[in-house]
Scaffold this active site. Structure first.
Site, PDB file in Angstrom:
ATOM      1  CB  ALA A  87      -0.783   0.202   0.700  1.00 46.57           C
ATOM      2  CB  THR A  88       4.241   1.919   1.562  1.00 47.70           C
ATOM      3  OG1 THR A  88       4.508   1.927   2.751  1.00 47.70           O
ATOM      4  CG2 THR A  88       5.519   3.353   1.362  1.00 47.70           C
ATOM      5  CD  GLN A 195      -5.152  -1.253   9.170  1.00 46.60           C
ATOM      6  OE1 GLN A 195      -5.288  -2.363   9.239  1.00 46.60           O
ATOM      7  NE2 GLN A 195      -3.479  -0.949   8.994  1.00 46.60           N
ATOM      8  CB  ALA A 216      -0.933  -9.647   0.726  1.00 46.66           C
ATOM      9  CG  HIS A 217       1.531  -6.344   5.295  1.00 46.77           C
ATOM     10  ND1 HIS A 217       1.778  -6.543   6.596  1.00 46.77           N
ATOM     11  CD2 HIS A 217       1.311  -6.236   4.728  1.00 46.77           C
ATOM     12  CE1 HIS A 217       1.719  -5.007   6.582  1.00 46.77           C
ATOM     13  NE2 HIS A 217       1.582  -4.818   5.462  1.00 46.77           N
ATOM     14  CB  THR A 256      10.186  -9.536 -13.031  1.00 48.32           C
ATOM     15  OG1 THR A 256      10.711  -9.199 -13.785  1.00 48.32           O
ATOM     16  CG2 THR A 256       9.430 -11.093 -12.639  1.00 48.32           C
ATOM     17  CB  CYS A 342       4.148   2.854  10.550  1.00 52.68           C
ATOM     18  SG  CYS A 342       3.272   1.555   9.832  1.00 52.68           S
TER      19      CYS A 342
HETATM   20  C1  LIG Z   1      -0.226  -1.050   6.799  1.00 57.10           C
HETATM   21  C2  LIG Z   1      -0.459   0.121   5.812  1.00 57.10           C
HETATM   22  C3  LIG Z   1      -0.488   0.715   4.760  1.00 57.10           C
HETATM   23  C4  LIG Z   1       1.760   0.914   4.271  1.00 57.10           C
HETATM   24  O1  LIG Z   1       1.169  -0.773   3.471  1.00 57.10           O
HETATM   25  P1  LIG Z   1       2.267  -1.990   3.155  1.00 57.10           P
HETATM   26  O2  LIG Z   1       1.764  -2.470   2.380  1.00 57.10           O
HETATM   27  O3  LIG Z   1       2.838  -2.434   4.210  1.00 57.10           O
HETATM   28  O4  LIG Z   1       2.776  -0.183   2.342  1.00 57.10           O
HETATM   29  C5  LIG Z   1      -0.743   2.295   4.429  1.00 57.10           C
HETATM   30  N1  LIG Z   1      -1.964   2.675   4.338  1.00 57.10           N
HETATM   31  C6  LIG Z   1      -2.068   1.630   5.553  1.00 57.10           C
HETATM   32  C7  LIG Z   1      -3.644   2.884   5.673  1.00 57.10           C
HETATM   33  C8  LIG Z   1      -2.105   0.697   6.242  1.00 57.10           C
HETATM   34  O5  LIG Z   1      -2.387  -0.022   7.837  1.00 57.10           O
END
Ligand SMILES: *Cc1c(COP(=O)(O)O)cnc(C)c1O
Length: 404
Positions: A87-88, A195, A216-217, A256, A342
């Site tokens: 997501a970053t 989230q 995904a995580h 890739t 973070c």
């Molecule tokens: C965890 C999170 C991110 C970052 O996601 P990553 O996949 O770890 O880079 C960004 N925004 C929100 C709201 C998150 O909870």
């Protein structure tokens, strides 16, 4: 092999590891997800961009299937999914990509104080390049005021970025209302749904979302994989690529494709959606089970709206205790965090808690509980009892100190 010196020097000696209640930071990979991924590391290892042999075809077929699962999950089409490292990266691509592509149309972006740093920092970066950024405040329940958003919209506004679910206080922003407002003003709407994916209903159609970040995580998938939804029609979103190279993902994101992670991501989404209604009910019950005994204590404040929040998220501020002492006291029994993981290296209080108006001491003395798929009612009871006793012990101690 790990050399002795690379191992952490002082891991606490615990006979039993603490109960994990930090699911807003990350989640374990579900066994079903791992099983789906494994063949793509070894047997089906081909490069999905290899078009001349079966190794490539197998990988490409797996990615095609994954892309369809993800698209269906959010009511999009497969061509609208761009895989990223998480997501970053998706947020960076969305915000910087729009700013660059629409530079001649306008240079004003609107976002919100409680956004993740992966949204706020790209916006600050763009501000340093000369763009104008409006950062909306939130109400004391963590929700934005729609009238304020309406007022902030200008003819030169190119993007509104408001998150779906907050990573600290779990608050759910009114996406459909925001989407409607943006569409009327002909301004692109981006949402960080890291989230929210798999936990609440997300429809890019019904909610009029133009760009959406996913990962995904946070839903029992692997780390290092995510995606950006980019609308292809009505309106067709233009994005300037931020990674240039082999022209993968329609030229928007080169590199890739990471087949095992993508397969795992899709499986995680599939499982989450299949279990969404029963699981969200179960998590809400566990959240209530944790809140009930805590709410009996005096000086406990719930952070974020009571109703409009993620099932399983509970964020509290505790009066009359030191924040660091509280976390230290909880550590042996429960793995939680204060503020967001973070930014936990910073010693400033959480920007989210400050934004909802918590004074400094209460913002420091806060705990975020993230209950997830593998937590049980028994674990919640153990944690609740320990949190209550830790709080009373700390309060008694500070009473003794102040009487001296
Ligand atoms: C965890 C999170 C991110 C970052 O996601 P990553 O996949 O770890 O880079 C960004 N925004 C929100 C709201 C998150 O909870």
């Amino acid at each position: 092999m790990l050399s002795q010196s690379t191992l952490p020097l002082k891991l606490p000696q615990l006979t039993q590891r603490p109960i994990y209640l930090d699911c807003q930071a990350t989640t374990p990979v579900d066994e079903r997800v791992l099983a789906a991924m494994l063949p793509y590391f070894t047997e089906h290892f081909g490069n999905p961009a290899s078009t001349s042999h079966i190794y490539g075809w197998e990988a490409e077929a797996a990615i095609k299937k994954a892309r369809k699962i993800l698209a269906d999950a959010i009511h999009a089409t497969p061509e609208e999914i761009i895989f990223t490292s998480g997501a970053t990266e998706a947020n960076n691509l969305a915000i910087k990509g729009v700013a660059e592509a629409y530079f001649s149309k306008g240079r004003h972006i609107i976002t919100v104080q409680t956004e993740h740093n992966a949204v706020l920092d790209p916006c600050e970066y763009l501000r340093s390049l000369g763009l104008e950024i409006t950062i909306l405040p939130v109400q004391s329940n963590g929700l934005i005021d729609l009238a304020q958003l309406q007022q902030a919209l200008r003819p030169d506004t190119i993007l509104v970025s408001v998150m779906a679910a907050n990573n600290e206080i779990g608050v759910l922003q009114p996406l459909a209302e925001i989407g409607k407002m943006c569409r009327q003003a002909k301004v692109l709407f981006h949402t960080d749904a890291a989230q929210a994916l798999g936990k609440i209903t997300l429809s890019v159609e019904a909610m009029k979302i133009d760009i959406m970040s996913m990962t995904a995580h946070k839903i029992y998938g692997p780390k290092g994989i995510g995606a950006l939804y980019v609308r292809r029609s009505k309106p067709r979103v233009q994005l300037a690529p931020q990674l240039h190279g082999g022209g993968h993902e329609r030229g928007i994101r080169s590199g890739t494709l990471y087949t095992p992670q993508i397969v795992g991501f899709a499986k995680a989404v599939e499982v989450a959606l299949a279990e969404k209604s029963s699981e969200s009910q179960r998590l809400s019950q566990l959240q209530q089970r944790l809140w009930e005994p805590l709410s009996q204590l005096r000086g406990i404040y719930l952070n974020g709206d009571r109703v409009q929040r993620l099932p399983g998220n509970l964020n509290i501020s505790v009066e009359g205790v030191d924040g660091a002492a509280l976390l230290l006291g909880l550590q042996p029994i429960v793995a939680v965090s204060s503020g967001s993981a973070c930014t936990s290296t910073k010693t400033t209080p959480s920007h989210v808690l400050t934004a909802i108006g918590r004074e400094e001491a209460l913002a420091y003395a806060s705990v975020r509980f993230g209950i997830g798929r593998f937590n049980t009612a028994e674990e919640i009871d153990t944690v609740a009892a320990h949190v209550c006793s830790t709080i009373s012990t700390l309060r008694q101690q500070s009473l003794i100190v102040s009487k001296r």
